[in-house]
Motif scaffolding. Structure first.
Motif, PDB file in Angstrom:
ATOM      1  N   THR A 120       0.815  -1.211   0.000  1.00 28.96           N
ATOM      2  CA  THR A 120       0.000   0.000   0.000  1.00 28.96           C
ATOM      3  C   THR A 120       0.849   1.261   0.000  1.00 28.96           C
ATOM      4  O   THR A 120       0.523   2.225  -0.674  1.00 28.96           O
ATOM      5  N   ASP A 121       1.937   1.252   0.778  1.00 26.55           N
ATOM      6  CA  ASP A 121       2.789   2.424   0.910  1.00 26.55           C
ATOM      7  C   ASP A 121       4.245   1.966   0.924  1.00 26.55           C
ATOM      8  O   ASP A 121       4.674   1.322   1.877  1.00 26.55           O
ATOM      9  N   PRO A 122       5.015   2.287  -0.125  1.00 22.82           N
ATOM     10  CA  PRO A 122       6.401   1.828  -0.196  1.00 22.82           C
ATOM     11  C   PRO A 122       7.341   2.550   0.782  1.00 22.82           C
ATOM     12  O   PRO A 122       8.472   2.128   0.965  1.00 22.82           O
ATOM     13  N   GLN A 123       6.874   3.623   1.413  1.00 22.13           N
ATOM     14  CA  GLN A 123       7.683   4.318   2.410  1.00 22.13           C
ATOM     15  C   GLN A 123       7.717   3.466   3.690  1.00 22.13           C
ATOM     16  O   GLN A 123       6.668   3.047   4.171  1.00 22.13           O
ATOM     17  N   PRO A 124       8.913   3.179   4.226  1.00 25.20           N
ATOM     18  CA  PRO A 124       8.989   2.351   5.440  1.00 25.20           C
ATOM     19  C   PRO A 124       8.161   2.946   6.585  1.00 25.20           C
ATOM     20  O   PRO A 124       8.327   4.109   6.946  1.00 25.20           O
ATOM     21  N   LEU A 176       9.763  -7.830   4.612  1.00 25.30           N
ATOM     22  CA  LEU A 176       8.428  -7.756   4.009  1.00 25.30           C
ATOM     23  C   LEU A 176       8.478  -7.151   2.611  1.00 25.30           C
ATOM     24  O   LEU A 176       7.807  -7.625   1.705  1.00 25.30           O
ATOM     25  N   ALA A 177       9.280  -6.110   2.445  1.00 28.25           N
ATOM     26  CA  ALA A 177       9.384  -5.462   1.136  1.00 28.25           C
ATOM     27  C   ALA A 177       9.988  -6.422   0.114  1.00 28.25           C
ATOM     28  O   ALA A 177       9.536  -6.482  -1.027  1.00 28.25           O
ATOM     29  N   ASN A 178      10.996  -7.189   0.526  1.00 28.00           N
ATOM     30  CA  ASN A 178      11.610  -8.162  -0.386  1.00 28.00           C
ATOM     31  C   ASN A 178      10.650  -9.287  -0.730  1.00 28.00           C
ATOM     32  O   ASN A 178      10.580  -9.720  -1.871  1.00 28.00           O
ATOM     33  N   LYS A 179       9.904  -9.768   0.257  1.00 30.41           N
ATOM     34  CA  LYS A 179       8.895 -10.804  -0.004  1.00 30.41           C
ATOM     35  C   LYS A 179       7.857 -10.290  -0.980  1.00 30.41           C
ATOM     36  O   LYS A 179       7.456 -10.981  -1.904  1.00 30.41           O
ATOM     37  N   ASN A 180       7.428  -9.062  -0.754  1.00 28.23           N
ATOM     38  CA  ASN A 180       6.432  -8.440  -1.616  1.00 28.23           C
ATOM     39  C   ASN A 180       6.963  -8.315  -3.030  1.00 28.23           C
ATOM     40  O   ASN A 180       6.272  -8.608  -3.998  1.00 28.23           O
ATOM     41  N   VAL A 200       5.527 -10.051  -6.468  1.00 28.66           N
ATOM     42  CA  VAL A 200       5.176  -9.247  -7.641  1.00 28.66           C
ATOM     43  C   VAL A 200       5.954  -9.743  -8.847  1.00 28.66           C
ATOM     44  O   VAL A 200       5.410  -9.904  -9.919  1.00 28.66           O
ATOM     45  N   ASP A 201       7.242 -10.032  -8.660  1.00 29.85           N
ATOM     46  CA  ASP A 201       8.054 -10.523  -9.754  1.00 29.85           C
ATOM     47  C   ASP A 201       7.524 -11.848 -10.289  1.00 29.85           C
ATOM     48  O   ASP A 201       7.476 -12.067 -11.489  1.00 29.85           O
ATOM     49  N   MET A 202       7.093 -12.735  -9.413  1.00 25.45           N
ATOM     50  CA  MET A 202       6.540 -14.018  -9.835  1.00 25.45           C
ATOM     51  C   MET A 202       5.245 -13.822 -10.624  1.00 25.45           C
ATOM     52  O   MET A 202       5.023 -14.484 -11.616  1.00 25.45           O
ATOM     53  N   SER A 203       4.408 -12.899 -10.193  1.00 18.88           N
ATOM     54  CA  SER A 203       3.174 -12.661 -10.936  1.00 18.88           C
ATOM     55  C   SER A 203       3.484 -12.042 -12.299  1.00 18.88           C
ATOM     56  O   SER A 203       2.802 -12.324 -13.272  1.00 18.88           O
TER      57      SER A 203
END
Length: 132
Positions: free
Chosen positions: A45-49, A101-105, A109-112
């Motif tokens: 939702t928000d890429p800012q940590p 979490l950001a890396n998992k996300n 996304v890369d897999m999709s």
């Protein structure tokens, strides 16, 4: 090593309890109110940590870069948050959890994206065979 959300939430609860154990209003302090304290992060939702802290029906979103409240409010419980951020290891652990979490996300996304590319290749092949 980074602490888990559960450990970080317990550290915040413990801080609140400790700060209220010496207070003149200790008798009216409702410890059970903090049993549902919840920490979340949402890199999609928000890429800012950031960290979202929920206590009861109150919710506040805080920047991990500036430690400032971005939205919402925890009412009188706001006073505990800056003290918690300043405890040794808390901010570092929050930043590590954010990175994970950001890396998992990003991986999901890369897999999709790969799935979408494969789907397009199949469609292209069908069209190619259709008009050959």
């Amino acid at each position: 090593m980074a602490k888990s959300f559960n450990e970080l939430a317990n550290a915040l609860k413990d801080l609140i309890k400790d700060l209220n154990s010496d207070a003149h209003n200790f008798r009216s302090f409702n410890e059970a109110r903090y049993n549902n304290l919840k920490l979340t992060m949402d890199p999609q939702t928000d890429p800012q940590p950031h960290i979202i802290i929920t206590i009861g029906v109150s919710e506040g979103k805080y920047s991990l870069a500036t430690l400032q409240r971005l939205q919402g409010s925890l009412g009188p419980d706001e006073r505990y948050i800056s003290r918690w951020f300043n405890r040794i290891g808390v901010l570092d652990s929050l930043k590590e959890v954010w990175k994970e979490l950001a890396n998992k996300n990003k991986e999901s996304v890369d897999m999709s994206d790969l799935d979408d590319i494969e789907e397009l290749k199949k469609k292209k092949e069908k069209l190619k065979n259709r008009f050959s």
